[in-house]
Structure formats: structure tokens, C-alpha cells
Design an enzyme around this catalytic site. Sequence first.
Site, PDB file in Angstrom:
ATOM      1  N   HIS A   1      69.552 -18.720   4.027  1.00 39.64           N
ATOM      2  CA  HIS A   1      68.111 -18.483   4.057  1.00 39.64           C
ATOM      3  C   HIS A   1      67.301 -19.536   3.314  1.00 39.64           C
ATOM      4  CE1 HIS A   1      69.536 -17.026   0.240  1.00 39.64           C
ATOM      5  NE2 HIS A   1      68.301 -16.958  -0.198  1.00 39.64           N
ATOM      6  N   ASP A   2      67.960 -20.526   2.707  1.00 39.64           N
ATOM      7  CA  ASP A   2      67.266 -21.526   1.900  1.00 39.64           C
ATOM      8  C   ASP A   2      67.234 -22.915   2.513  1.00 39.64           C
ATOM      9  OD1 ASP A   2      66.344 -20.056  -0.306  1.00 39.64           O
ATOM     10  OD2 ASP A   2      68.271 -20.181  -1.340  1.00 39.64           O
TER      11      ASP A   2
ATOM     12  N   ASP B   1      72.704  -8.925  -3.277  1.00 45.73           N
ATOM     13  CA  ASP B   1      72.215 -10.045  -4.070  1.00 45.73           C
ATOM     14  C   ASP B   1      71.814  -9.567  -5.464  1.00 45.73           C
ATOM     15  OD1 ASP B   1      71.475 -12.802  -4.249  1.00 45.73           O
ATOM     16  OD2 ASP B   1      70.743 -12.704  -2.188  1.00 45.73           O
TER      17      ASP B   1
ATOM     18  N   ASP C   1      72.771 -14.930  -7.546  1.00 46.28           N
ATOM     19  CA  ASP C   1      71.796 -15.981  -7.298  1.00 46.28           C
ATOM     20  C   ASP C   1      71.748 -16.941  -8.489  1.00 46.28           C
ATOM     21  OD1 ASP C   1      69.469 -16.934  -5.619  1.00 46.28           O
ATOM     22  OD2 ASP C   1      68.398 -16.480  -7.482  1.00 46.28           O
TER      23      ASP C   1
ATOM     24  N   GLU D   1      76.352 -18.438  -6.586  1.00 50.43           N
ATOM     25  CA  GLU D   1      75.665 -19.578  -5.976  1.00 50.43           C
ATOM     26  C   GLU D   1      75.440 -20.631  -7.051  1.00 50.43           C
ATOM     27  OE1 GLU D   1      71.325 -20.647  -3.977  1.00 50.43           O
ATOM     28  OE2 GLU D   1      71.507 -19.281  -5.663  1.00 50.43           O
TER      29      GLU D   1
END
Length: 542
Positions: free
Chosen positions: A327-328, A97, A199, A264
Site C-alpha cells: 500500500h506504500d 497491523d 509498522d 517492516e
Amino acid sequence: MSDWWRGAIVYQIYPRSFQDSNGDGIGDLNGITRRLDHVASLGADAIWLSPIFTSPMKDMGYDVSDYTDIDPLFGTLAEFDALLARAHDLGLKVIIDQVISHSSDKHPWFVESRTSRDNPKADWYVWADPNPDGTPPNNWPSVFGGPAWEWEPRRRQYYLHNFLIEQPDLNMHNPEVQDALLETMRFWLARGVDGFRLDTVNYYFHDQDLRSNPPNPDGSQEMATDTYGMQDHIYSKNRPENLAFLERLRALTDEFDDRMMVGEVGDGGQRAIDLMAAYTKGTKRLHMCYSFEMLGPDFSAGHFRRVIEGFLNGAPDGWPSWSFSNHDVPRHVTRWATHAEDQDALAKQTVALLMSFEGTIGIYQGEELGLPETEMEYHELTDPPGLRFWPEQKGRDGCRTPMVWQNDAPHAGFTTGTPWLPVKVPQIARAVDLQDGETGSVLAAYRAMIGFRKSRPSLVEGRTEFIDCKPPLLAFQRIADGDALTCVFNLGTSPTSVSVTSDARLAHNQFASVRNGQLKLGPNGFAFLEHDDASSPVKLKL
């Protein structure tokens, strides 16, 4: 260079919650290394590690204070090297990430920047004078609630933070900032990582005139308890200047063999599709993008078709990445629970659906076990949005609870200490050791479906042609040279049927049968159809 990432299966690991090796209750690099055989056994091609860099952990590592070192919670650079080597031995690529739209407020760059208006890092973050009445310069909100501006008395200015106050936004308009970030990424490429997950890739640039955002035409809200979604964020993100920087990122990765980037896109609707198309167009930008379009509540044939066709038509030379959980967001078997009477049936259908899509596929840890969202109590929370907006917004902790390995071990084998988030009974009941080797388990279904995808060139590299069907049926053909499949999914909770050519047969299925030219599908049923002419798809008779 190889395009190994095209059609690949990427397994996301949330390091805090995968495997603890030292008993402190927090997952770490050595724990990940220990469990890589599990990932390889699924048939995954790569792992994506959520942030492992040095961080105060205000946002669980998405607030970076050192871009070129490992946080002691997770281990050391030497342990990272060992993880990388083991992954490569198992045939797994490693993607890390990169959180470069903002840093931690503890990063040395920001510590220096906030001290004055004339220091060497003064322009490395987004600073603005107040309005004459002392209010922030515009109406931009933070995703996590409240204004996106925080007052700094030493400079007598506001700084921008699209997320937490402790996550100041870097000023990408400054070439020095771009250069510095590219060098941190070069550090990891030289170390041998195979790619980056970028990200919030559409947040990198802001409008330099700091114009206020207009209202969102449809007035929708991104969070039930906040007003972020009530604006059309045309000035605070999604800026056209981003394209040139993406080309710089691509030029860097192209200096190394077989590397990739996936971005993303933090947006929804048609704009997300348009951004994905623009960011992946040609060969000088990102290798692929994904959005939150499949991470929401919509589980309908029309939705899946709109999103996929929107990308394929909008970026015919681009490449998408699709996933149902991360994870969000709440885990998809919980998010879509009303579309099934049986949770296992839904889990097995959704992996078949996901693995049938054209693009690169993402799996979030525990998804292969059919893990539901963990029900959290307030005193158990760690996530800032949950702590702030409980109970209407429960935060993201429910999808981040530890991986469950052993049914009869303390904390399901995740740790010998006290886990940072609780391990609860509904999750323990789905532990790896209970499902491993069980023919009817969700884990077995994931392995089988991944194996089926990899055995069929049409599913990995074939083009997609949708078939007009009445909901809740979703149907399309995947066609590659010499291989063709017709994919049919019943997204409803009642049986349904459709006529097919008489020589159709099932190549892979759930709750499906073909007899006398009729394909019957039970609730959450699916069928991959073929016939003797492997290069021609089975036709539906509508």
C-alpha cells in the site's frame, strides 16, 4: 508450536479499498468477510489487515487513537470477531497491523502528555527543549517533509514526529510506555489474532542525546521532492536499544500458541539487510522481517540475488519475507513496465519469481489481477505526501484504489455509493469476474503458481543456491529432501537460451522450451526444471 508462517503466503488487505458493505464508499470488515472466499481460492495461508483501529484517519489509520477498538468506518469488535471466525473456518490466519512507534495526536495519552511537563503521561512521548535561538533541538527530518519536530506552546517544548505532525512518536525508553503497548497487543492475541505486522519496526527508539544525523554518504534521496534521504539516520532510528524491546514482543507472542510477528524495516541498501538479520536472529526476536528492497524500481538479476543472498548469509537462522507490492509503493507491473512488452506476461513472470523465493511471500490485493497503478488527478488525492508535493510526488493513492470485482457493476462492485478513491477503466478491465475461470488470465496464473509452490517441498522449505549467469538471466536451485528444482528467469525483453543437462524437463514454465539440451526462454520467460532423479537439481551448462 507450529511454524505455519515459514513459507506461507500472506495476502494483504487494505480495508478501505477491499469491499464496502453499507454503501458509504469505504471498505469495511463485513465486506472483507464477504470476500474471504476469493482469498482462500488463491491458496493463501493468511491475511494481513492494514490498520482498522480507531483513528482520525490523517494517515489512513496509521495514526491510532485507540489501540483496542475498531474504527466505526470499518465496523465493530463483534464484526471483527465474525471476520476472524470466518477466516479460520477457511483455513486463513489473520495478521493485524500494529503501529506502535507513534500514535495519533488525538490519542488520550498524547492529549494528556502535551498539557504540561509534570502530568502522569508527561514522559510518554519524545519531548525536547528548543535551542537558545528557538530552533528544534537537532536536524532530524520527517519522512513526509519538513522537520521532525513540532512546537507545543503549553509545554514550551518540541515533540518528535517521524511522520505527520499528527503522529507524535512514543517514548519507548519509558518502560511504562512499553508495558502499555504490550497490553494492547495482548488484547488482540487473547481475541484470537494469529500475528502482527509491525509498522516501521526500526523507528521505535531514538538517540536520547538527540544528536544530529550526519549526511548520507551517497547523498541519495528517499523521496524525489524531499531531503529525507540526504541524511544517514543513525540517531533518529535504527537504534541498538530496539533489540531488547523486540525480545519483549517475542516473549509476549510466545505466551500464545502458533502466533507470529513480521517487522517492516523502513530502510534500504545493506543497512536494511543487516537490520533484517539482527531483528530475526535466533528465537527471541521477530519471526521474520521485510524491507523495501524489492519494492523499488530495480528489476535485475543482480539486485534480486544481492538482496536474497545478503539476508540468507547475514541471518542463517533468521527468516525473510518478500513482496513486490504493498500500500506504500506503486504497483509492480507499473513500476517494472519497461522490462516487458506485455503487462500480463510481466505479471505472470513476477508471481513465478516471487513464489520461487526462499521465505514467506506477500501478495497485495489486486496484484493477482495484474492491476496497474491508477493514474490520479490532483483533485482526487487523499494522501498527504501527494497533496504536499504534487506533481513530482503523486503520493500513494494510485496503489490504494478499490478492488475490482465485477466488470459491469457500478464501481466494479466495490460499493453502491461513491468510492473514497475512484475506480477507473484500466482497473475495471481486469475485474475478478472477467478473469475467474479464464485459463490464460493473470488470476489463473496466480492460482496455478501458488498451487505449484505448495506442491513442491523445495519451494516451501528448500535451501537456495544461486547459479552464476550473465544478465538478464537469474538462476538458482531450490533443494529439499527428496525434491529439487532449478529455477531460471529471463528478466529481459529479448529471447535467450542456456544449455542444460539432456534429461531436463519443464515442471512449470512461461515462454520456455527444452530441446536437445537447450533451454530457450522468450521475453519474460521462466522455467522450473526437473529430471528423473527428483532429489538432484538439473544442471546448467555455462
